[in-house]
Design a protein around this motif. Structure first.
Motif, short mmCIF file in Angstrom:
data_model
loop_
_atom_site.label_atom_id
_atom_site.label_comp_id
_atom_site.label_asym_id
_atom_site.label_seq_id
_atom_site.Cartn_x
_atom_site.Cartn_y
_atom_site.Cartn_z
N ARG A 113 0.83 -1.21 0.00
CA ARG A 113 0.00 0.00 0.00
C ARG A 113 0.87 1.26 0.00
O ARG A 113 0.55 2.24 -0.69
CB ARG A 113 -0.94 -0.01 1.21
CG ARG A 113 -2.18 -0.87 1.02
CD ARG A 113 -3.20 -0.62 2.11
NE ARG A 113 -2.75 -1.16 3.39
CZ ARG A 113 -3.01 -2.41 3.80
NH1 ARG A 113 -3.69 -3.23 3.03
NH2 ARG A 113 -2.60 -2.81 4.99
N ARG A 114 1.95 1.24 0.75
CA ARG A 114 2.85 2.39 0.78
C ARG A 114 3.53 2.57 -0.58
O ARG A 114 3.70 3.70 -1.05
CB ARG A 114 3.90 2.22 1.88
CG ARG A 114 3.31 2.27 3.28
CD ARG A 114 4.37 2.39 4.34
NE ARG A 114 3.77 2.50 5.67
CZ ARG A 114 4.37 3.06 6.70
NH1 ARG A 114 5.59 3.57 6.57
NH2 ARG A 114 3.77 3.12 7.87
N ARG A 115 3.92 1.44 -1.19
CA ARG A 115 4.53 1.53 -2.52
C ARG A 115 3.55 2.11 -3.52
O ARG A 115 3.89 3.00 -4.31
CB ARG A 115 4.98 0.14 -2.98
CG ARG A 115 5.71 0.16 -4.34
CD ARG A 115 5.53 -1.13 -5.09
NE ARG A 115 4.14 -1.37 -5.43
CZ ARG A 115 3.51 -0.77 -6.43
NH1 ARG A 115 4.12 0.13 -7.19
NH2 ARG A 115 2.22 -1.05 -6.69
N ALA A 116 2.29 1.62 -3.49
CA ALA A 116 1.28 2.08 -4.44
C ALA A 116 0.97 3.56 -4.24
O ALA A 116 0.77 4.30 -5.22
CB ALA A 116 0.00 1.25 -4.28
N ALA A 117 0.95 4.01 -2.98
CA ALA A 117 0.66 5.42 -2.71
C ALA A 117 1.77 6.30 -3.28
O ALA A 117 1.49 7.36 -3.87
CB ALA A 117 0.52 5.64 -1.20
N LYS A 118 3.01 5.88 -3.10
CA LYS A 118 4.12 6.67 -3.66
C LYS A 118 4.10 6.65 -5.18
O LYS A 118 4.40 7.66 -5.83
CB LYS A 118 5.46 6.14 -3.14
CG LYS A 118 5.76 6.55 -1.71
CD LYS A 118 7.25 6.38 -1.40
CE LYS A 118 7.57 6.97 -0.04
NZ LYS A 118 9.02 6.90 0.24
N ALA A 119 3.75 5.49 -5.75
CA ALA A 119 3.69 5.40 -7.21
C ALA A 119 2.59 6.31 -7.76
O ALA A 119 2.76 6.94 -8.82
CB ALA A 119 3.44 3.95 -7.63
N ALA A 120 1.46 6.39 -7.05
CA ALA A 120 0.37 7.26 -7.50
C ALA A 120 0.78 8.72 -7.44
O ALA A 120 0.38 9.53 -8.28
CB ALA A 120 -0.87 7.01 -6.64
#
Length: 208
Positions: A182-189
């Motif tokens: 989730r943290r990775r996806a948030a940064k990617a977004a």
């Protein structure tokens, strides 16, 4: 990265963590500058003289790097000199570890079932359980090891090893693999990923 360097860096990381636990994050003025230029020149001459006479010792080399750092006032230059000073200190520790009677047995963190694999091969592994205070440092050293193996060989299977260590480090911070994703996806977004192959041209040191 060879095992002796990994061991020293893990020891240094453990000491830094111990310092943080004892004193917290410390921030002091540098206290460096041109007033140390004379000491830097003196230590440089002493090191050169010792080398010329065949009597150079680690203290000469480390002292030269140390006072060269103290003579710097520019933060970027000071940082470079401190890195060089730290690298010499690490080399000195490695040299101590190579001496007969002073070297600690080489060891590293391994996957939980590796001892079973070794036993099945007919060997008898010597193991111990890491103390909680050193576990994070050993994981960080393991991460460096696995990343180095991937960058050296480029084998996709090495990425699985990197991911396993990342999951273990995430657990140390109380994060599950899903939390990490989730943290990775948030940064990617917010910032994007790396699929666009965008390369940023950095300014030269004299332009920064």
């Amino acid at each position: 990265m060879d095992e002796s360097l990994q061991k020293v860096l893990a020891d240094v990381a453990a000491e830094r963590e111990a310092q943080n636990r004892t004193w917290g994050v410390q921030d002091y003025p540098d206290g460096t500058g041109v007033s140390f230029a004379g000491r830097a020149e003196e230590s440089e001459r002493a090191c050169a003289d010792a080398a010329a006479s065949g009597e150079v010792a680690w203290r000469h080399i480390l002292t030269e790097e140390f006072f060269e750092a103290l003579a710097e006032s520019d933060p970027a230059a000071l940082r470079r000199e401190l890195v060089q000073t730290a690298a010499v200190a690490v080399q000195w520790i490695q040299a101590l570890d190579r001496r007969p009677g002073t070297r600690t047995p080489p060891e590293k963190l391994v996957r939980d079932r590796i001892p079973e694999v070794i036993v099945r091969s007919g060997r008898h592994p010597r193991t111990r359980i890491a103390e909680q205070h050193e576990y994070t440092s050993l994981l960080r050293a393991k991460l460096l090891e696995e990343v180095t193996e991937y960058t050296s060989a480029g084998a996709p299977d090495e990425l699985a090893d990197v991911l396993e260590v990342l999951h273990a480090l995430a657990a140390v911070h109380g994060l599950t693999p899903d939390d990490l994703e989730r943290r990775r996806a948030a940064k990617a977004a917010e910032r994007g990923g790396f699929t666009g192959r965008v390369v940023l041209r950095l300014p030269a040191a004299d332009e920064a």
